[in-house]
Design a protein around this motif. Structure first.
Motif, PDB file in Angstrom:
ATOM      1  N   THR A 185      12.926   8.305  17.119  1.00  0.00           N
ATOM      2  CA  THR A 185      13.986   9.220  17.802  1.00  0.00           C
ATOM      3  C   THR A 185      13.433   9.767  19.036  1.00  0.00           C
ATOM      4  O   THR A 185      12.348   9.513  19.333  1.00  0.00           O
ATOM      5  N   LYS A 186      14.291  10.664  19.774  1.00  0.00           N
ATOM      6  CA  LYS A 186      13.836  11.355  20.970  1.00  0.00           C
ATOM      7  C   LYS A 186      13.170  10.478  22.224  1.00  0.00           C
ATOM      8  O   LYS A 186      11.957  10.656  22.673  1.00  0.00           O
ATOM      9  N   PRO A 187      13.912   9.549  22.406  1.00  0.00           N
ATOM     10  CA  PRO A 187      15.491   9.224  22.162  1.00  0.00           C
ATOM     11  C   PRO A 187      15.458   8.199  20.977  1.00  0.00           C
ATOM     12  O   PRO A 187      14.438   7.446  20.669  1.00  0.00           O
ATOM     13  N   PRO A 188      16.716   7.987  20.332  1.00  0.00           N
ATOM     14  CA  PRO A 188      16.949   6.949  19.522  1.00  0.00           C
ATOM     15  C   PRO A 188      16.479   5.590  19.888  1.00  0.00           C
ATOM     16  O   PRO A 188      16.835   5.044  20.752  1.00  0.00           O
ATOM     17  N   SER A 189      15.607   5.053  19.044  1.00  0.00           N
ATOM     18  CA  SER A 189      15.003   3.714  19.529  1.00  0.00           C
ATOM     19  C   SER A 189      15.145   2.629  18.525  1.00  0.00           C
ATOM     20  O   SER A 189      15.247   3.078  17.083  1.00  0.00           O
ATOM     21  N   PHE A 190      15.650   1.563  18.721  1.00  0.00           N
ATOM     22  CA  PHE A 190      16.031   0.432  17.958  1.00  0.00           C
ATOM     23  C   PHE A 190      15.443  -0.896  18.258  1.00  0.00           C
ATOM     24  O   PHE A 190      15.250  -1.372  19.362  1.00  0.00           O
ATOM     25  N   VAL A 191      14.730  -1.785  17.258  1.00  0.00           N
ATOM     26  CA  VAL A 191      14.303  -2.981  17.470  1.00  0.00           C
ATOM     27  C   VAL A 191      15.335  -3.650  16.907  1.00  0.00           C
ATOM     28  O   VAL A 191      15.740  -3.894  15.513  1.00  0.00           O
ATOM     29  N   ILE A 192      15.510  -4.641  17.495  1.00  0.00           N
ATOM     30  CA  ILE A 192      16.577  -6.020  16.988  1.00  0.00           C
ATOM     31  C   ILE A 192      15.994  -7.249  16.984  1.00  0.00           C
ATOM     32  O   ILE A 192      15.338  -7.507  18.061  1.00  0.00           O
ATOM     33  N   PHE A 193      15.949  -7.996  15.947  1.00  0.00           N
ATOM     34  CA  PHE A 193      15.189  -9.097  16.038  1.00  0.00           C
ATOM     35  C   PHE A 193      16.089 -10.371  16.147  1.00  0.00           C
ATOM     36  O   PHE A 193      17.078 -10.252  15.647  1.00  0.00           O
ATOM     37  N   THR A 194      15.571 -11.106  17.009  1.00  0.00           N
ATOM     38  CA  THR A 194      16.429 -12.327  17.525  1.00  0.00           C
ATOM     39  C   THR A 194      15.555 -13.432  17.575  1.00  0.00           C
ATOM     40  O   THR A 194      14.264 -13.588  17.677  1.00  0.00           O
ATOM     41  N   ASN A 195      16.378 -14.721  17.615  1.00  0.00           N
ATOM     42  CA  ASN A 195      15.367 -15.981  17.895  1.00  0.00           C
ATOM     43  C   ASN A 195      14.822 -16.142  19.341  1.00  0.00           C
ATOM     44  O   ASN A 195      13.803 -16.958  19.408  1.00  0.00           O
ATOM     45  N   ARG A 196      15.615 -15.322  20.127  1.00  0.00           N
ATOM     46  CA  ARG A 196      15.231 -15.641  21.671  1.00  0.00           C
ATOM     47  C   ARG A 196      15.016 -14.170  22.252  1.00  0.00           C
ATOM     48  O   ARG A 196      16.016 -13.876  23.115  1.00  0.00           O
ATOM     49  N   PRO A 197      14.041 -13.440  22.107  1.00  0.00           N
ATOM     50  CA  PRO A 197      13.991 -12.140  22.639  1.00  0.00           C
ATOM     51  C   PRO A 197      14.227 -12.001  24.160  1.00  0.00           C
ATOM     52  O   PRO A 197      14.734 -11.187  24.739  1.00  0.00           O
ATOM     53  N   ASP A 198      13.700 -12.903  24.978  1.00  0.00           N
ATOM     54  CA  ASP A 198      13.855 -13.173  26.654  1.00  0.00           C
ATOM     55  C   ASP A 198      15.300 -13.557  26.856  1.00  0.00           C
ATOM     56  O   ASP A 198      15.484 -13.512  28.047  1.00  0.00           O
ATOM     57  N   GLY A 199      15.985 -14.044  25.952  1.00  0.00           N
ATOM     58  CA  GLY A 199      17.344 -14.209  26.369  1.00  0.00           C
ATOM     59  C   GLY A 199      18.333 -13.733  26.244  1.00  0.00           C
ATOM     60  O   GLY A 199      19.577 -14.038  26.481  1.00  0.00           O
ATOM     61  N   VAL A 200      18.151 -12.374  25.905  1.00  0.00           N
ATOM     62  CA  VAL A 200      19.248 -11.314  25.619  1.00  0.00           C
ATOM     63  C   VAL A 200      19.512 -10.824  27.338  1.00  0.00           C
ATOM     64  O   VAL A 200      18.811 -10.173  27.820  1.00  0.00           O
ATOM     65  N   HIS A 201      20.802 -10.988  27.599  1.00  0.00           N
ATOM     66  CA  HIS A 201      21.058 -10.630  29.145  1.00  0.00           C
ATOM     67  C   HIS A 201      21.312  -9.127  28.772  1.00  0.00           C
ATOM     68  O   HIS A 201      21.563  -8.440  27.951  1.00  0.00           O
ATOM     69  N   PHE A 202      20.978  -8.522  30.223  1.00  0.00           N
ATOM     70  CA  PHE A 202      21.260  -7.022  30.165  1.00  0.00           C
ATOM     71  C   PHE A 202      22.515  -6.435  29.955  1.00  0.00           C
ATOM     72  O   PHE A 202      22.667  -5.277  29.484  1.00  0.00           O
ATOM     73  N   SER A 203      23.706  -7.233  30.090  1.00  0.00           N
ATOM     74  CA  SER A 203      24.912  -6.940  29.844  1.00  0.00           C
ATOM     75  C   SER A 203      25.392  -6.876  28.511  1.00  0.00           C
ATOM     76  O   SER A 203      25.942  -5.974  28.170  1.00  0.00           O
ATOM     77  N   TYR A 204      24.521  -7.701  27.854  1.00  0.00           N
ATOM     78  CA  TYR A 204      24.824  -7.763  26.366  1.00  0.00           C
ATOM     79  C   TYR A 204      24.017  -6.833  25.519  1.00  0.00           C
ATOM     80  O   TYR A 204      24.558  -5.994  24.739  1.00  0.00           O
ATOM     81  N   GLU A 205      22.872  -6.373  26.132  1.00  0.00           N
ATOM     82  CA  GLU A 205      22.007  -5.218  25.765  1.00  0.00           C
ATOM     83  C   GLU A 205      22.875  -3.908  25.908  1.00  0.00           C
ATOM     84  O   GLU A 205      22.986  -2.860  25.035  1.00  0.00           O
ATOM     85  N   ARG A 206      23.595  -3.647  27.222  1.00  0.00           N
ATOM     86  CA  ARG A 206      24.648  -2.607  27.302  1.00  0.00           C
ATOM     87  C   ARG A 206      25.715  -2.548  26.421  1.00  0.00           C
ATOM     88  O   ARG A 206      26.085  -1.548  25.938  1.00  0.00           O
ATOM     89  N   TYR A 207      26.266  -3.685  26.226  1.00  0.00           N
ATOM     90  CA  TYR A 207      27.432  -3.749  25.154  1.00  0.00           C
ATOM     91  C   TYR A 207      27.074  -3.242  23.762  1.00  0.00           C
ATOM     92  O   TYR A 207      27.651  -2.455  23.251  1.00  0.00           O
ATOM     93  N   LEU A 208      25.663  -3.734  23.353  1.00  0.00           N
ATOM     94  CA  LEU A 208      25.152  -3.252  22.007  1.00  0.00           C
ATOM     95  C   LEU A 208      24.981  -1.634  22.096  1.00  0.00           C
ATOM     96  O   LEU A 208      25.302  -0.998  21.116  1.00  0.00           O
ATOM     97  N   SER A 209      24.515  -1.094  23.231  1.00  0.00           N
ATOM     98  CA  SER A 209      24.297   0.371  23.552  1.00  0.00           C
ATOM     99  C   SER A 209      25.708   1.068  23.259  1.00  0.00           C
ATOM    100  O   SER A 209      25.608   1.994  22.656  1.00  0.00           O
ATOM    101  N   ASN A 210      26.609   0.602  23.815  1.00  0.00           N
ATOM    102  CA  ASN A 210      28.047   1.109  23.780  1.00  0.00           C
ATOM    103  C   ASN A 210      28.496   1.287  22.485  1.00  0.00           C
ATOM    104  O   ASN A 210      29.138   2.121  22.090  1.00  0.00           O
ATOM    105  N   ARG A 211      28.370   0.013  21.763  1.00  0.00           N
ATOM    106  CA  ARG A 211      28.692   0.122  20.328  1.00  0.00           C
ATOM    107  C   ARG A 211      28.125   1.024  19.408  1.00  0.00           C
ATOM    108  O   ARG A 211      28.734   1.769  18.738  1.00  0.00           O
ATOM    109  N   PHE A 212      26.534   1.091  19.410  1.00  0.00           N
ATOM    110  CA  PHE A 212      25.912   2.203  18.922  1.00  0.00           C
ATOM    111  C   PHE A 212      26.452   3.611  19.151  1.00  0.00           C
ATOM    112  O   PHE A 212      26.654   4.530  18.469  1.00  0.00           O
ATOM    113  N   ARG A 213      26.723   3.752  20.506  1.00  0.00           N
ATOM    114  CA  ARG A 213      27.153   5.222  20.860  1.00  0.00           C
ATOM    115  C   ARG A 213      28.469   5.529  20.331  1.00  0.00           C
ATOM    116  O   ARG A 213      28.605   6.588  19.714  1.00  0.00           O
TER     117      ARG A 213
END
Length: 437
Positions: free
Chosen positions: A390-418
């Motif tokens: 926390t401070k700020p809320p921090s999340f680890v997401i497990f995936t098969n391709r950590p380097d393949g997550v586009h910043f726009s998709y990261e923003r999409y997930l952040s907005n869904r969590f918000r």
């Protein structure tokens, strides 16, 4: 409460050097130039038998017509009233001055334990210079060198013995730290004074009045806060004086130790490039952010003024769409109470933790409704998510391709969590990691 010890004396006698020596770190700025310290600067001292709060003050000039020096004198006077014990610092190299005599007489009337310190006694050659100081009519004088740690131990034994007993160490676990940041002369110190309800810091029309970051603990509606007034942050090319460069670095460190940053904007000047950089510092540090548009009373307004200003902020600060915006006047007190309401809202989100099961339910729904883009022709698979801090809320997401997550998709997930968890006023940190198969 811990007992309080205040350091007072004329400008440039070594008060800030002594302050840093006693708290065990460099918190106050030190320079040969007189008048570097202007506000009361607080620090916790835990190195001795009795923990206490130490106050550094600006130079005390008994007689002056200069407005800034009068304000510094008032800050010193308030520190004297607040203190249980006073350390009166004088300069061995300059000898006893008329100003020293006046300060000593004032302290005698205060009726509190006063320790008379002759600073800058760096060796035996300076000991002879202290004889004149006994003209003050005091029984004991301590000769010290704050810079070289000479005589500090003996002096502190006497000081600790004079402190009220039973002071407990404060815990900061339940304290919300609020840093007030912005360009010079946008009204940060006036805002701090208005929030506290008294003149805690020197507020002066001259840009650059605040140099040290000034911490103030206070309680509002049963909740505990620490308000940090900071020096104005100029562009790098504008910070010419060494003192000002120190001030800017101190302000950036204050952002790092805060929970919430109040980013103060000048309503009359609008959003500037430097405002964007300052907000960027707070965002990169992962702090909760609130935009405080000050001097709103001085602006010619119509029914669309607030809407236009909000649109300007949202356009220029695209990376802070979650930050609340408050329009205030530190001069009149207009809507000042709204700041604390928003601070509490942001802090609640900033320290929020969600259950792993609920997190993964929302995460799975988000991934199913909108798949991540392919990376190098291969599908990016997600396994599960977990909150790691926390401070700020921090999340680890497990995936098969950590380097393949586009910043726009990261923003999409952040907005869904918000949207799902109410993280509407705090930054989020998403980290993608591979999973061993």
């Amino acid at each position: 409460m811990r007992p309080i010890v205040a350091i007072v004396g004329r400008p440039n006698v070594g008060k800030s050097t002594l302050f840093n020596r006693l708290i065990g770190r460099r918190k106050a700025m030190v320079d040969d130039q007189p008048g570097v310290t202007r506000d009361r600067n607080y620090g916790n001292v835990d190195r001795f038998e009795v923990p206490f709060i130490l106050i550094d003050t600006g130079g005390f000039e008994p007689e002056t017509n200069d407005q800034l020096l009068r304000q510094m004198r008032e800050q010193s006077r308030l520190a004297m009233e607040e203190a249980d014990v006073i350390l009166f610092v004088m300069d061995a190299r300059e000898g006893l001055t008329p100003a020293d005599r006046e300060v000593a007489e004032m302290l005698r009337r205060a009726g509190k334990p006063v320790f008379h310190l002759i600073n800058k006694v760096d060796g035996d050659r300076h000991e002879a210079a202290i004889a004149d100081f006994y003209a003050l009519g005091v029984d004991e004088i301590f000769t010290v060198s704050a810079e070289h740690n000479r005589g500090i131990g003996e002096m502190m034994e006497a000081v600790v013995a004079a402190l009220p007993q039973g002071g407990a160490a404060n815990t900061d676990d339940d304290v919300t730290r609020i840093a007030v940041v912005g360009r010079p002369n946008v009204g940060k110190s006036s805002l701090v004074n208005r929030l506290l309800g008294f003149e805690r810091v020197v507020a002066n029309p001259t840009p650059g009045t605040t140099r040290d970051s000034v911490d103030t603990y206070f309680t509002c509606k049963g909740k505990h806060y620490m308000l940090i007034d900071t020096a104005g942050i100029r562009r790098k090319g504008k910070t010419v004086e060494k003192i000002e460069k120190y001030s800017v670095m101190d302000s950036l460190r204050s952002i790092e130790r805060a929970d919430v940053a109040l980013i103060v904007l000048d309503a009359a000047q609008g959003v500037t490039e430097q405002d964007e950089k300052i907000a960027g510092y707070a965002y990169e540090a992962g702090r909760g952010c609130i935009f405080v548009v000050n001097k709103w009373d001085a602006l010619e307004k119509d029914n669309s003024s607030i809407g236009k200003f909000v649109e300007s902020i949202r356009t220029e600060f695209k990376y802070l769409p979650f930050a609340p915006i408050v329009f205030v006047s530190a001069l009149t007190g207009q809507r000042i109470g709204k700041i604390m309401t928003e601070t509490d809202n942001v802090m609640a989100q900033y320290s929020r933790r969600v259950t792993t099961s609920e997190l993964n339910r929302i995460f799975s729904e988000a991934v199913e409704s909108h798949h991540a883009p392919l990376h190098q022709g291969r599908r990016v698979k997600f396994y599960y998510a977990t909150q790691v801090g926390t401070k700020p809320p921090s999340f680890v997401i497990f995936t098969n391709r950590p380097d393949g997550v586009h910043f726009s998709y990261e923003r999409y997930l952040s907005n869904r969590f918000r949207d799902a968890f109410g993280f509407t006023g705090t930054p989020l940190r998403l980290m993608f990691r591979g999973r061993d198969r």
